[in-house]
Write an enzyme that holds these catalytic residues in place. Structure first.
Site, PDB file in Angstrom:
ATOM      1  N   CYS A   1      17.946  54.577 -23.517  1.00  0.00           N
ATOM      2  CA  CYS A   1      16.638  53.951 -23.557  1.00  0.00           C
ATOM      3  C   CYS A   1      16.262  53.452 -22.158  1.00  0.00           C
ATOM      4  CB  CYS A   1      16.682  52.795 -24.554  1.00  0.00           C
ATOM      5  SG  CYS A   1      15.142  51.926 -24.764  1.00  0.00           S
ATOM      6  N   PRO A   2      15.073  53.718 -21.700  1.00  0.00           N
ATOM      7  CA  PRO A   2      13.921  54.321 -22.366  1.00  0.00           C
ATOM      8  C   PRO A   2      13.745  55.819 -22.084  1.00  0.00           C
ATOM      9  CG  PRO A   2      13.160  53.350 -20.337  1.00  0.00           C
ATOM     10  CD  PRO A   2      14.671  53.118 -20.415  1.00  0.00           C
TER      11      PRO A   2
END
Length: 84
Positions: free
Chosen positions: A22-23
């Site tokens: 993430c992200p």
């Protein structure tokens, strides 16, 4: 065009996002989907545990449709239909 060729042409592409955290899976998926035609299908393969939250939220926020979510050994696979 033969039936076999038509079926192969309609198979969704697979976007390998395994190993990204993430992200990055969402950012890369956003860019790839932007380059596609509305209604196009794309499999996203991820190993990030947060993807089970992030990908559905991204689809809902961006107007894409999460068609299918499948758990795989070590990760998940999401079939996304590009929105309009």
């Amino acid at each position: 065009m033969s039936q076999e060729i038509a079926s192969a042409a309609e198979m969704p592409a697979v976007y390998d996002l395994r190993g990204l955290n993430c992200p990055l899976p969402v950012l890369k998926a956003r860019k790839r989907l932007t380059d596609m035609q509305p209604g196009g299908l794309l499999w996203l393969e991820t190993t990030d545990p947060l993807a089970v939250i992030d990908i559905p939220a991204f689809c809902a926020d961006s107007g894409h449709r999460l068609v299918e979510s499948v758990a795989m050994p070590g990760g998940h696979r999401f079939l996304v239909e590009r929105g309009a």
